[in-house]
Design a protein around this motif. Structure first.
Motif, PDB file in Angstrom:
ATOM      1  N   ASP A 126     -92.393 -26.923 -19.106  1.00 55.65           N
ATOM      2  CA  ASP A 126     -91.689 -27.308 -17.882  1.00 55.65           C
ATOM      3  C   ASP A 126     -92.554 -28.145 -16.950  1.00 55.65           C
ATOM      4  OD1 ASP A 126     -89.517 -25.920 -18.801  1.00 55.65           O
ATOM      5  OD2 ASP A 126     -89.933 -24.107 -17.632  1.00 55.65           O
ATOM      6  N   SER A 127     -93.844 -27.817 -16.855  1.00 51.19           N
ATOM      7  CA  SER A 127     -94.708 -28.456 -15.854  1.00 51.19           C
ATOM      8  C   SER A 127     -95.489 -29.639 -16.398  1.00 51.19           C
ATOM      9  CB  SER A 127     -95.690 -27.423 -15.287  1.00 51.19           C
ATOM     10  OG  SER A 127     -95.002 -26.321 -14.734  1.00 51.19           O
ATOM     11  N   ARG A 128     -95.566 -29.802 -17.713  1.00 44.24           N
ATOM     12  CA  ARG A 128     -96.301 -30.926 -18.305  1.00 44.24           C
ATOM     13  C   ARG A 128     -97.735 -30.987 -17.787  1.00 44.24           C
ATOM     14  NH1 ARG A 128     -93.554 -32.696 -22.770  1.00 44.24           N
ATOM     15  NH2 ARG A 128     -91.321 -32.821 -22.327  1.00 44.24           N
ATOM     16  N   PHE A 129     -98.510 -29.917 -18.018  1.00 45.03           N
ATOM     17  CA  PHE A 129     -99.870 -29.835 -17.508  1.00 45.03           C
ATOM     18  C   PHE A 129    -100.769 -30.891 -18.142  1.00 45.03           C
ATOM     19  CE2 PHE A 129     -99.011 -25.056 -17.062  1.00 45.03           C
ATOM     20  CZ  PHE A 129     -98.556 -25.229 -15.765  1.00 45.03           C
ATOM     21  N   ASP A 130    -101.756 -31.353 -17.355  1.00 38.24           N
ATOM     22  CA  ASP A 130    -102.838 -32.126 -17.969  1.00 38.24           C
ATOM     23  C   ASP A 130    -103.822 -31.137 -18.593  1.00 38.24           C
ATOM     24  OD1 ASP A 130    -104.280 -31.027 -15.877  1.00 38.24           O
ATOM     25  OD2 ASP A 130    -104.307 -32.869 -14.694  1.00 38.24           O
ATOM     26  N   ALA A 131    -104.846 -31.662 -19.252  1.00 35.41           N
ATOM     27  CA  ALA A 131    -105.761 -30.797 -20.001  1.00 35.41           C
ATOM     28  C   ALA A 131    -106.477 -29.791 -19.096  1.00 35.41           C
ATOM     29  CB  ALA A 131    -106.796 -31.657 -20.740  1.00 35.41           C
ATOM     30  N   ARG A 132    -106.883 -30.222 -17.909  1.00 36.41           N
ATOM     31  CA  ARG A 132    -107.632 -29.328 -17.018  1.00 36.41           C
ATOM     32  C   ARG A 132    -106.759 -28.183 -16.514  1.00 36.41           C
ATOM     33  NH1 ARG A 132    -108.981 -28.315 -11.824  1.00 36.41           N
ATOM     34  NH2 ARG A 132    -111.190 -27.799 -11.430  1.00 36.41           N
ATOM     35  N   THR A 133    -105.542 -28.487 -16.089  1.00 33.47           N
ATOM     36  CA  THR A 133    -104.639 -27.449 -15.595  1.00 33.47           C
ATOM     37  C   THR A 133    -104.259 -26.495 -16.717  1.00 33.47           C
ATOM     38  OG1 THR A 133    -103.745 -29.055 -14.019  1.00 33.47           O
ATOM     39  CG2 THR A 133    -102.496 -27.024 -14.336  1.00 33.47           C
ATOM     40  N   PHE A 134    -104.063 -27.047 -17.908  1.00 32.51           N
ATOM     41  CA  PHE A 134    -103.748 -26.215 -19.075  1.00 32.51           C
ATOM     42  C   PHE A 134    -104.867 -25.191 -19.314  1.00 32.51           C
ATOM     43  CE2 PHE A 134    -104.034 -25.231 -23.557  1.00 32.51           C
ATOM     44  CZ  PHE A 134    -102.709 -24.988 -23.931  1.00 32.51           C
ATOM     45  N   ALA A 135    -106.122 -25.653 -19.270  1.00 34.99           N
ATOM     46  CA  ALA A 135    -107.256 -24.768 -19.501  1.00 34.99           C
ATOM     47  C   ALA A 135    -107.380 -23.717 -18.404  1.00 34.99           C
ATOM     48  CB  ALA A 135    -108.543 -25.592 -19.594  1.00 34.99           C
ATOM     49  N   LEU A 136    -107.136 -24.102 -17.163  1.00 34.42           N
ATOM     50  CA  LEU A 136    -107.195 -23.144 -16.048  1.00 34.42           C
ATOM     51  C   LEU A 136    -106.173 -22.025 -16.229  1.00 34.42           C
ATOM     52  CD1 LEU A 136    -107.685 -25.502 -12.969  1.00 34.42           C
ATOM     53  CD2 LEU A 136    -109.276 -23.739 -13.749  1.00 34.42           C
ATOM     54  N   LYS A 137    -104.946 -22.405 -16.548  1.00 38.14           N
ATOM     55  CA  LYS A 137    -103.881 -21.412 -16.734  1.00 38.14           C
ATOM     56  C   LYS A 137    -104.191 -20.502 -17.927  1.00 38.14           C
ATOM     57  CE  LYS A 137    -100.719 -22.137 -13.553  1.00 38.14           C
ATOM     58  NZ  LYS A 137    -100.225 -21.048 -12.678  1.00 38.14           N
ATOM     59  N   LEU A 138    -104.687 -21.102 -18.992  1.00 37.26           N
ATOM     60  CA  LEU A 138    -105.016 -20.322 -20.189  1.00 37.26           C
ATOM     61  C   LEU A 138    -106.143 -19.330 -19.896  1.00 37.26           C
ATOM     62  CD1 LEU A 138    -104.627 -19.855 -23.233  1.00 37.26           C
ATOM     63  CD2 LEU A 138    -106.345 -21.637 -23.634  1.00 37.26           C
ATOM     64  N   ARG A 139    -107.168 -19.775 -19.168  1.00 34.00           N
ATOM     65  CA  ARG A 139    -108.291 -18.893 -18.831  1.00 34.00           C
ATOM     66  C   ARG A 139    -107.833 -17.721 -17.972  1.00 34.00           C
ATOM     67  NH1 ARG A 139    -113.146 -20.518 -14.804  1.00 34.00           N
ATOM     68  NH2 ARG A 139    -111.316 -20.662 -13.477  1.00 34.00           N
ATOM     69  N   GLU A 140    -106.981 -17.968 -17.010  1.00 31.97           N
ATOM     70  CA  GLU A 140    -106.488 -16.904 -16.143  1.00 31.97           C
ATOM     71  C   GLU A 140    -105.671 -15.875 -16.925  1.00 31.97           C
ATOM     72  OE1 GLU A 140    -106.088 -19.458 -11.960  1.00 31.97           O
ATOM     73  OE2 GLU A 140    -104.308 -18.979 -13.148  1.00 31.97           O
ATOM     74  N   MET A 141    -104.801 -16.370 -17.799  1.00 34.21           N
ATOM     75  CA  MET A 141    -103.961 -15.455 -18.564  1.00 34.21           C
ATOM     76  C   MET A 141    -104.795 -14.606 -19.528  1.00 34.21           C
ATOM     77  SD  MET A 141    -100.749 -16.233 -21.130  1.00 34.21           S
ATOM     78  CE  MET A 141    -101.809 -16.623 -22.508  1.00 34.21           C
ATOM     79  N   VAL A 142    -105.715 -15.238 -20.256  1.00 31.76           N
ATOM     80  CA  VAL A 142    -106.534 -14.508 -21.218  1.00 31.76           C
ATOM     81  C   VAL A 142    -107.440 -13.506 -20.509  1.00 31.76           C
ATOM     82  CG1 VAL A 142    -108.379 -14.736 -22.930  1.00 31.76           C
ATOM     83  CG2 VAL A 142    -106.460 -16.333 -22.944  1.00 31.76           C
ATOM     84  N   SER A 143    -108.024 -13.883 -19.377  1.00 25.49           N
ATOM     85  CA  SER A 143    -108.898 -12.968 -18.630  1.00 25.49           C
ATOM     86  C   SER A 143    -108.129 -11.748 -18.146  1.00 25.49           C
ATOM     87  CB  SER A 143    -109.527 -13.697 -17.439  1.00 25.49           C
ATOM     88  OG  SER A 143    -110.355 -14.758 -17.865  1.00 25.49           O
ATOM     89  N   LEU A 144    -106.908 -11.973 -17.669  1.00 26.00           N
ATOM     90  CA  LEU A 144    -106.090 -10.855 -17.193  1.00 26.00           C
ATOM     91  C   LEU A 144    -105.725  -9.925 -18.346  1.00 26.00           C
ATOM     92  CD1 LEU A 144    -104.630  -9.617 -14.758  1.00 26.00           C
ATOM     93  CD2 LEU A 144    -102.626 -10.985 -15.352  1.00 26.00           C
ATOM     94  N   MET A 145    -105.333 -10.505 -19.485  1.00 25.65           N
ATOM     95  CA  MET A 145    -104.988  -9.692 -20.648  1.00 25.65           C
ATOM     96  C   MET A 145    -106.211  -8.932 -21.180  1.00 25.65           C
ATOM     97  SD  MET A 145    -101.750 -10.052 -21.160  1.00 25.65           S
ATOM     98  CE  MET A 145    -101.603 -10.181 -19.366  1.00 25.65           C
ATOM     99  N   GLU A 146    -107.362  -9.588 -21.148  1.00 25.33           N
ATOM    100  CA  GLU A 146    -108.596  -8.953 -21.619  1.00 25.33           C
ATOM    101  C   GLU A 146    -108.948  -7.750 -20.748  1.00 25.33           C
ATOM    102  OE1 GLU A 146    -112.371 -10.987 -20.856  1.00 25.33           O
ATOM    103  OE2 GLU A 146    -112.759 -10.861 -23.006  1.00 25.33           O
TER     104      GLU A 146
END
Length: 533
Positions: A126-146
């Motif tokens: 939906d948001s069409r993230f660039d590479a940096r935003t994609f990595a930020l979102k991925l890091r936040e989600m994985v850290s929370l799940m971890e």
């Protein structure tokens, strides 16, 4: 006009034609090509050049380096012509973002972090993230799940610790009912063994087994499995050692459930002459050990609140608090020569094992002058269970351990051991055991943390003879991947670990191997609601 080209392409001849209206014809090796084919070929190459120009321009706009050679251009354009790109590397900016540290406290309570992979992918589309935003979102989600996974794992270890350290109400009920039976029923107070069988207790022509336990049901299963699988049960003598509080229930059970023709002796520690005389080193060590462990790491609450250590480290520290590691039943084996001064050889069994074969061949194993016949745990098919070395039990960062032992030395297992008591009496094993216990207490449990195996590994160092792994299969209390079929083929199986077969946390696929030696129709078992599953 006609154009003739030789097959070798070395000679070209132009001949006058019949007129302009004639078709231009080119002969190559005897074949004619019309001018129309030449025209189509020219148009095709013109289109191809324009297409290459457009793609190379797009690459320049995307910021990719320009190609200065046809080879480079071919590598870049070729895969695109095939519908794919060869360069699938992750952008450098994503690496930089993912490597940055993150404050997990800031993630707590946030509602904009995806909770599942599906939510994450939907947001990306939906948001069409660039590479940096994609990595930020991925890091936040994985850290929370971890963080959530770590918390859940620690809670699981804590619950298992509580479950394995407590006495199930069914077993408590069984002990109370048997104690009551002992006080009201003369048949539950029989002398074990009967007077005419007492000489067999010190007769070395018999096969002697020793079991130390304060768990009536567990002891009953071990004894029943020994006798039921024996080829000559009339030559088997089972010595059951228990504590003062469990003696009457244990005596009542084996008085009412005889295992004839095998001979069973039930004896409390205070019945042994050696134990009741003078100072007993193991008791003194236990009293000191209990005081230290009561304050160890601040107790279970302080251990689980540690936010920096890995779940497996926390699990090991919780296990160090288990009451069984301060149980006399766990330490008594180091005094077997004193407890049984007339015996030359015996087999010592833990109360969480099940015997599945005749054990008399154990007496035919040559120990080569060694004291302890045991299964080594540093090699085997199950790498999770059979990969234990001295470094897994002893703290080699402590100089006292490092200067005396090799971290790569092979460990062995308690639970099913052949002890040559004659050879033992010629060694200093028992004193060595107590000396190292004292050293560990003085060092605030920094030499090792768990149980009686580490000091046993030290005391029996150089006195162990490896025996066939068939005689002792380990890990059924913590290796849930062990199959029923594999366990069924072993001579002795050991439910070492937290998932004891009499607990609700036992592995359901393995519990039947233990439960088949319990008579669930017995009135005491039935009245205490002890069930097969």
């Amino acid at each position: 006009m006609q154009l003739h080209i030789s097959p070798s392409l070395r000679h070209v001849t132009v001949l006058p034609g019949k007129g302009v209206r004639d078709l231009i014809q080119v002969k190559v090796g005897g074949k004619k090509v019309s001018y129309r084919m030449l025209l189509y070929s020219l148009l095709f190459f013109t289109f191809l050049v324009r297409f290459v120009f457009v793609l190379s321009t797009v690459d320049s706009i995307d910021g990719e380096a320009r190609c200065s050679s046809l080879g480079c251009l071919g590598k870049r354009i070729g895969p695109r012509l095939l519908g794919r790109r060869m360069d699938q590397s992750v952008p450098e900016v994503m690496y930089k973002v993912l490597e940055q540290p993150i404050d997990k406290e800031e993630l707590q309570g946030r509602t904009d972090i995806p909770q599942t992979l599906e939510e994450f992918m939907a947001e990306v589309k939906d948001s069409r993230f660039d590479a940096r935003t994609f990595a930020l979102k991925l890091r936040e989600m994985v850290s929370l799940m971890e963080d959530r996974t770590r918390t859940a794992k620690i809670q699981e270890y804590l619950y298992r610790h509580v479950a394995s350290s407590s006495i199930p109400k069914q077993l408590h009920c069984l002990a109370l009912r048997l104690a009551n039976e002992h006080s009201t029923n003369a048949a539950a107070r029989l002398q074990l063994p009967s007077a005419e069988l007492v000489p067999a207790l010190v007769d070395n022509s018999y096969y002697h087994f020793v079991l130390a336990s304060d768990n009536v049901l567990a002891a009953a299963v071990v004894a029943a499995s020994i006798v039921r699988n024996a080829l000559r049960p009339q030559k088997f003598v089972i010595h059951i050692i228990t504590d003062r509080k469990t003696y009457y229930p244990m005596q009542a059970w084996f008085s009412l459930h005889p295992l004839s023709p095998a001979i069973v002796e039930v004896k409390a520690l205070h019945h042994f002459d050696w134990f009741s005389k003078g100072k007993v080193p193991v008791l003194e060590a236990m009293e000191k050990d209990q005081k230290v462990r009561s304050q160890f790491r601040g107790g279970s609450s302080a251990i689980v609140e540690n936010n920096t250590e890995k779940p497996k480290v926390i699990a090991a520290k919780l296990q160090a608090l288990s009451p069984k590691y301060n149980s006399m039943m766990n330490h008594i084996r180091i005094h077997l020569p004193e407890l049984f001064p007339s015996l030359n050889k015996l087999v010592f069994l833990d109360d969480d094992i099940v015997v599945q074969t005749d054990l008399s061949p154990l007496w035919d194993i040559d120990l080569n002058g060694k004291v302890n016949g045991a299964v080594e745990t540093c090699r085997g098919e199950d790498q999770y269970v059979m990969s234990k070395k001295l470094k897994n039990y002893l703290n080699f960062s402590h100089p006292l351990i490092a200067q005396h032992f090799n971290p790569e030395g092979c460990a062995w297992a308690y639970g099913m051991n052949i002890f040559d008591l004659e050879a033992w009496r010629n060694t200093n094993i028992s004193n060595t055991y107590h000396q190292w216990l004292e050293q560990n207490l003085k060092s605030d449990l920094s030499l090792w943390q768990l149980g009686t195996l580490p000091p046993g590994l030290i005391a029996f160092h150089g006195h162990v003879q490896a025996i066939d792994p068939f005689w002792h299969m380990l890990g059924l209390g913590y290796q849930e991947n062990t199959s029923y079929e594999d366990a069924e083929t072993a001579g002795v199986i050991h439910f070492n670990g937290r998932a004891k077969p009499w607990l609700d946390i036992a592995f359901p696929q393995l519990r039947p191997l233990w439960a088949k030696y319990v008579d669930f129709s017995d009135k005491f078992v039935k009245s205490c609601h002890i069930r097969a599953a």
